[in-house]
Design an enzyme around this catalytic site. Structure first.
Site, PDB file in Angstrom:
ATOM      1  N   ALA A   1      47.094 -20.609  21.093  1.00 53.89           N
ATOM      2  CA  ALA A   1      48.564 -20.872  21.465  1.00 53.89           C
ATOM      3  C   ALA A   1      49.091 -19.886  20.185  1.00 53.89           C
ATOM      4  O   ALA A   1      48.712 -19.496  19.402  1.00 53.89           O
ATOM      5  CB  ALA A   1      49.006 -22.150  21.133  1.00 53.89           C
TER       6      ALA A   1
ATOM      7  N   GLY B   1      43.771 -22.484  22.017  1.00 59.57           N
ATOM      8  CA  GLY B   1      44.355 -22.420  23.539  1.00 59.57           C
ATOM      9  C   GLY B   1      43.423 -21.509  24.211  1.00 59.57           C
ATOM     10  O   GLY B   1      43.631 -21.923  25.725  1.00 59.57           O
TER      11      GLY B   1
ATOM     12  N   GLU C   1      40.646 -23.383  25.487  1.00 62.20           N
ATOM     13  CA  GLU C   1      41.069 -24.248  26.651  1.00 62.20           C
ATOM     14  C   GLU C   1      41.449 -23.756  28.056  1.00 62.20           C
ATOM     15  O   GLU C   1      40.948 -24.243  28.834  1.00 62.20           O
ATOM     16  CB  GLU C   1      42.036 -25.101  25.980  1.00 62.20           C
ATOM     17  CG  GLU C   1      41.847 -25.968  24.747  1.00 62.20           C
ATOM     18  CD  GLU C   1      42.851 -26.532  23.915  1.00 62.20           C
ATOM     19  OE1 GLU C   1      43.880 -25.916  23.518  1.00 62.20           O
ATOM     20  OE2 GLU C   1      42.819 -27.867  24.121  1.00 62.20           O
TER      21      GLU C   1
ATOM     22  N   GLU D   1      41.643 -25.218  15.636  1.00 59.35           N
ATOM     23  CA  GLU D   1      42.846 -26.053  15.452  1.00 59.35           C
ATOM     24  C   GLU D   1      42.802 -26.673  14.299  1.00 59.35           C
ATOM     25  O   GLU D   1      43.683 -27.063  13.369  1.00 59.35           O
ATOM     26  CB  GLU D   1      43.243 -26.737  16.565  1.00 59.35           C
ATOM     27  CG  GLU D   1      43.899 -25.928  17.906  1.00 59.35           C
ATOM     28  CD  GLU D   1      42.496 -25.515  18.924  1.00 59.35           C
ATOM     29  OE1 GLU D   1      41.477 -25.631  18.447  1.00 59.35           O
ATOM     30  OE2 GLU D   1      43.199 -25.439  19.829  1.00 59.35           O
TER      31      GLU D   1
HETATM   32  C1  TC6 Z   1      46.091 -23.628  19.392  1.00 59.58           C
HETATM   33  O1  TC6 Z   1      45.488 -22.725  20.113  1.00 59.58           O
HETATM   34  C2  TC6 Z   1      46.686 -24.699  19.786  1.00 59.58           C
HETATM   35  C3  TC6 Z   1      46.558 -25.221  21.126  1.00 59.58           C
HETATM   36  C4  TC6 Z   1      47.188 -26.511  21.444  1.00 59.58           C
HETATM   37  C5  TC6 Z   1      48.413 -26.366  22.283  1.00 59.58           C
HETATM   38  C6  TC6 Z   1      48.885 -27.621  22.893  1.00 59.58           C
HETATM   39  N1  TC6 Z   1      49.425 -17.119  16.981  1.00 59.58           N
HETATM   40  O2  TC6 Z   1      43.950 -12.469  11.702  1.00 59.58           O
HETATM   41  P1  TC6 Z   1      44.616 -10.927  12.143  1.00 59.58           P
HETATM   42  C7  TC6 Z   1      48.799 -12.713  14.378  1.00 59.58           C
HETATM   43  S1  TC6 Z   1      46.348 -23.384  17.881  1.00 59.58           S
HETATM   44  C8  TC6 Z   1      50.381 -16.135  16.306  1.00 59.58           C
HETATM   45  O3  TC6 Z   1      45.131 -10.292  11.009  1.00 59.58           O
HETATM   46  P2  TC6 Z   1      41.923 -10.170  12.960  1.00 59.58           P
HETATM   47  C9  TC6 Z   1      48.365 -12.765  12.989  1.00 59.58           C
HETATM   48  O4  TC6 Z   1      49.412 -13.474  12.234  1.00 59.58           O
HETATM   49  C10 TC6 Z   1      45.882 -21.733  17.578  1.00 59.58           C
HETATM   50  N2  TC6 Z   1      50.056 -15.113  15.777  1.00 59.58           N
HETATM   51  O5  TC6 Z   1      43.596 -10.355  13.130  1.00 59.58           O
HETATM   52  C11 TC6 Z   1      48.448 -11.329  12.571  1.00 59.58           C
HETATM   53  O6  TC6 Z   1      49.996 -10.937  12.496  1.00 59.58           O
HETATM   54  P3  TC6 Z   1      50.583  -9.785  11.521  1.00 59.58           P
HETATM   55  C12 TC6 Z   1      44.033 -21.441  17.679  1.00 59.58           C
HETATM   56  C13 TC6 Z   1      48.773 -15.050  15.529  1.00 59.58           C
HETATM   57  O7  TC6 Z   1      41.454  -9.275  13.864  1.00 59.58           O
HETATM   58  C14 TC6 Z   1      47.997 -10.586  13.745  1.00 59.58           C
HETATM   59  O8  TC6 Z   1      47.963 -11.674  14.867  1.00 59.58           O
HETATM   60  N3  TC6 Z   1      43.831 -20.276  17.364  1.00 59.58           N
HETATM   61  C15 TC6 Z   1      47.835 -15.854  16.138  1.00 59.58           C
HETATM   62  O9  TC6 Z   1      41.532 -10.305  11.586  1.00 59.58           O
HETATM   63  C16 TC6 Z   1      46.397 -10.107  13.695  1.00 59.58           C
HETATM   64  O10 TC6 Z   1      45.964 -11.211  13.191  1.00 59.58           O
HETATM   65  C17 TC6 Z   1      43.512 -19.772  16.182  1.00 59.58           C
HETATM   66  O11 TC6 Z   1      43.765 -20.513  14.871  1.00 59.58           O
HETATM   67  C18 TC6 Z   1      48.234 -16.877  16.865  1.00 59.58           C
HETATM   68  N4  TC6 Z   1      47.537 -17.776  17.378  1.00 59.58           N
HETATM   69  O12 TC6 Z   1      41.456 -11.752  13.516  1.00 59.58           O
HETATM   70  C19 TC6 Z   1      43.123 -18.327  15.765  1.00 59.58           C
HETATM   71  N5  TC6 Z   1      46.593 -15.342  15.686  1.00 59.58           N
HETATM   72  O13 TC6 Z   1      49.815  -8.566  12.083  1.00 59.58           O
HETATM   73  C20 TC6 Z   1      44.172 -17.635  14.981  1.00 59.58           C
HETATM   74  C21 TC6 Z   1      46.743 -14.272  15.152  1.00 59.58           C
HETATM   75  O14 TC6 Z   1      51.996  -9.803  11.954  1.00 59.58           O
HETATM   76  N6  TC6 Z   1      43.819 -16.251  15.002  1.00 59.58           N
HETATM   77  N7  TC6 Z   1      48.080 -13.854  15.116  1.00 59.58           N
HETATM   78  O15 TC6 Z   1      49.970 -10.280  10.062  1.00 59.58           O
HETATM   79  C22 TC6 Z   1      42.558 -16.001  14.117  1.00 59.58           C
HETATM   80  O16 TC6 Z   1      41.689 -16.436  13.808  1.00 59.58           O
HETATM   81  C23 TC6 Z   1      42.585 -14.395  14.056  1.00 59.58           C
HETATM   82  O17 TC6 Z   1      43.867 -13.908  14.082  1.00 59.58           O
HETATM   83  C24 TC6 Z   1      41.611 -13.550  14.938  1.00 59.58           C
HETATM   84  C25 TC6 Z   1      41.777 -12.167  14.685  1.00 59.58           C
HETATM   85  C26 TC6 Z   1      40.181 -14.069  14.870  1.00 59.58           C
HETATM   86  C27 TC6 Z   1      42.131 -14.055  16.516  1.00 59.58           C
END
Ligand code: TC6
Length: 674
Positions: free
Chosen positions: A67, A106, A109, A129
């Site tokens: 998400a 998400g 999911e 999450e």
């Molecule tokens: C969920 O899904 C809940 C669902 C239920 C709903 C009801 N959203 O980490 P990086 C940005 S909860 C917004 O440097 P990498 C990040 O801030 C979510 N922004 O890249 C950064 O921005 P900046 C569950 C996001 O290659 C840029 O993208 N998912 C999100 O080292 C690059 O990110 C997670 O917890 C996001 N979801 O790693 C996964 N994700 O450039 C969270 C990233 O402006 N993400 N950004 O600073 C990660 O673990 C890592 O970003 C990665 C990529 C492994 C996908």
């Protein structure tokens, strides 16, 4: 994230298969525009009589990474993720999720709501999450156990670590691992194979048997890791619900639990840290596209615990290291410890069996400082003595090639003074690793007065490569972390004199969520560290302990007594020493409340953090939080000291400090910490 109204989702027809493609950089987060686009794409596939199956894939570096976290806490725009997922689940035509990169949260999911899943070998799939203080709130807790069973689901959901495509295939999470470079073609071929299969398999229709033993075993194995956190227990409860409740009731339960977490303080803190960590990588005033210096070989001076640990970071990342010691014996001992550490990791299955040989094959041990001449970065990791360090940097100035970066791993000393012992202060900075350096995530990168922008940017980029979380600090005694530790230590010692015990102070810290309290930390690090070594000069409780050989865990005696297994018990001898000191200083003993300990040892850290920010020694408050989370084990669910102060209320913190006569930082008083 995508805020434009442009549709980031397009469709392409390949005969009777419709490929739905999301292209929303950087990570295809499931923001409003993506969700709307997905809804339209699926409607198109379902409504078109010539289409028999759909493939869902993403452009760019990854499948949906979750998400869009930036939307959390804001009013919902467009179609909801639950609705899109329900629509996919109910599709009258099978949908194949074609996964590359990281299908997270998400994103996972969404894949679970598809009828089939294929992935490239390098893909990773997970539900992280819980690391944001949440749980998978779009059906993940109900669908995943139905696919992989309770045991595997608990690990993925309540620990939040992703699994590889290979593991996903083994546990049934993906149906097929396809070619690394032929994802789309292979997914289309797969879609054709399954297009006519009926009934269409839906995860919601599967059953999952209760497995109370797996649940108990999971709790037993992970209880310590989950201490203090709300989200893991809620994750476990949802997985159990999947085995007990019909699917829709389970979904309802999941949603209630999700909302509770989402509106709580822990998740707010953990989301703060997610962004803080990424923000920390940005250097104020330096363009993100600045040209970096190439780093192909790193030199490390000192093969002790620190030098060895530092070297391992680079070796593990495939970067060659030259390690220098003064004596053959010390060199052999150091490299032997490194090999042993690697072999222990391999034995535990944490790294591949051939990884120790590979890593150690990149290491060149030497007794000759001149061998550092071909290094692009040289890190000095000898003991804390300014004269010694200056001498080494003076020599390096003559040996290192032009443009090589010269770094000191000092924990306290003045980088500018060290830099001044060279003719190239622009190439000098601090790289302060935390012990054990091959494990701890934090790296303070100390920007000297003359450090060149590209030197700083190169060090920050390198930190990411070796999987550290780097924070830029200015030159100040102890930099960010250790400087904030000092008032805590001073107050903890004064509190002992006034009537608190080491046990009480440590307990308050552990209950707060720290891995250990100040005295447990002293015992672990060594009470003798930094001691003047004159047994007749006893000026503090610590001197008295050190003079008696109570040097901490290594001697089975420090602020606590220890058994052979290093289990601590309160020490009657330490109580005597404290008592003796107190009476000799005519200090009256009084009852100390836990709240006073919080105010004097934790609020003072916040105050010091505010001063560091005011002096410009840290770039932003969230960097200070990152230092404490990754360097000292501050509980992530409290978001770091500066975030915590804000959630406690600055007024309360100021009042608590003033009550004890501390001079409060202006920005803390004004509530303008940034
Ligand atoms: C969920 O899904 C809940 C669902 C239920 C709903 C009801 N959203 O980490 P990086 C940005 S909860 C917004 O440097 P990498 C990040 O801030 C979510 N922004 O890249 C950064 O921005 P900046 C569950 C996001 O290659 C840029 O993208 N998912 C999100 O080292 C690059 O990110 C997670 O917890 C996001 N979801 O790693 C996964 N994700 O450039 C969270 C990233 O402006 N993400 N950004 O600073 C990660 O673990 C890592 O970003 C990665 C990529 C492994 C996908």
């Amino acid at each position: 994230m995508t805020t434009s109204t442009q549709n980031p989702v397009r469709t392409e027809r390949h005969g009777d298969v419709l490929v739905i493609i999301s292209d929303s950089p950087p990570v295809n987060a499931l923001g409003a525009a993506v969700r709307n686009g997905l809804e339209a794409g699926i409607k198109e596939g379902v409504g078109d009589g010539s289409i028999t199956a759909m493939v869902l894939r993403c452009d760019g570096r990854t499948f949906f990474a979750g998400a869009d976290i930036t939307e959390f806490g804001k009013p919902m725009q467009g179609v909801g993720l639950h609705e899109v997922i329900a629509m996919m689940d109910a599709s009258s035509k099978p949908i194949v999720a074609a996964i590359h990169g990281t299908a997270l949260g998400g994103g996972c999911e969404v894949a679970l709501a598809c009828q089939y899943r294929v992935a490239v070998p390098s893909a990773k799939i997970g539900l992280p999450e819980v690391k944001l203080g949440l749980l998978p709130g779009a059906g993940g807790t109900q669908r995943l156990p139905r696919v992989v069973g309770v045991k595997a689901a608990l690990e993925i959901i309540a620990l939040g670590d992703p699994v590889s495509a290979k593991k996903a295939a083994e546990i049934g999470l993906v149906d097929k691992v396809v070619g690394e470079d032929s994802l789309e073609a292979d997914a289309i071929a797969f879609a054709r194979e399954i297009a006519d299969k009926r009934p269409i398999p839906r995860v919601r229709d599967r059953d999952v048997a209760p497995d109370p033993e797996a649940v108990e075993a999971f709790r037993q194995a992970n209880g310590r890791k989950m201490r203090g956190f709300d989200a893991p227990a809620a994750c476990v409860a949802c997985v159990v619900a999947a085995t007990e409740k019909p699917f829709d009731e389970g979904l309802q339960f999941e949603r209630e639990q999700f909302m509770k977490l989402m509106t709580g303080t822990q998740s707010a803190a953990q989301r703060h840290i997610f962004f803080a960590e990424r923000q920390a990588a940005k250097i104020d005033g330096i363009a993100s596209d600045i040209a970096l210096r190439p780093i192909n070989r790193v030199g490390v001076i000192g093969a002790g615990t620190m030098g060895g640990g530092i070297s391992m970071n680079f070796l593990s990342a495939g970067i060659a290291v030259t390690i220098v010691e003064m004596q053959q014996e010390a060199l052999d001992r150091g490299t032997g410890v490194m090999r042993k550490n690697y072999e222990a990791s391999a034995a535990k299955g944490r790294i591949k069996p051939d990884a120790p040989d590979q890593a150690m094959g990149l290491l060149k041990p030497t007794l000759n400082l001149e061998d550092l001449a071909d290094c692009d970065l040289i890190i000095e990791a000898v003991y804390e003595n300014m004269e010694v360090k200056k001498e080494i940097f003076g020599k390096l100035d003559k040996i290192a090639k032009p443009g090589a970066i010269l770094a000191s791993n000092t924990s306290y000393l003045d980088i500018d003074e060290i830099a001044a012992s060279t003719s190239r202060p622009q190439d000098v900075l601090g790289m302060h690793f935390f012990s054990p350096a091959n494990v701890m995530k934090l790296l303070e990168i100390v920007r000297g007065e003359k450090t060149a922008d590209d030197v700083l940017a190169t060090a920050m980029a390198l930190a990411k490569k070796i999987r550290k979380v780097a924070v830029v600090a200015g030159v100040t005694y102890g930099f960010i972390g250790n400087r904030m530790l000092m008032p805590r230590q001073v107050e903890a010692n004064k509190l002992l004199m006034e009537g608190a015990t080491p046990e009480q102070i440590d307990r308050v810290h552990v209950e707060f969520g720290m891995p250990m309290g100040p005295f447990q930390m002293s015992d672990l690090a060594g009470v003798d560290i930094g001691w003047h070594r004159d047994p007749n000069r006893i000026e503090s409780i610590r001197d008295a302990l050190a003079a008696e050989g109570r040097w901490g865990q290594k001697k089975q005696a420090g602020y606590y007594d220890y058994d052979e297994k290093r289990n601590p018990t309160p020490s009657p001898r330490v109580a005597e020493i404290i008592e003796d000191f107190r009476s000799r200083s005519n200090m009256p003993k009084r009852e100390i409340t836990d709240q006073e300990i919080v105010e004097r040892t934790l609020y003072t850290m916040v105050n010091e953090g505010a001063l560091i920010l005011e002096e410009g020694k840290a770039q932003r408050a969230s960097d200070v939080d990152v230092v404490w989370i990754y360097g000292y084990g501050w509980p992530v669910y409290r978001g770091g000291p500066m975030f915590w102060a804000q959630s406690e209320g600055y007024d309360k913190v100021v009042a608590g400090l003033e009550k004890h006569g501390f001079k409060v930082a202006d920005t803390l008083k004004a509530g303008t910490i940034k």
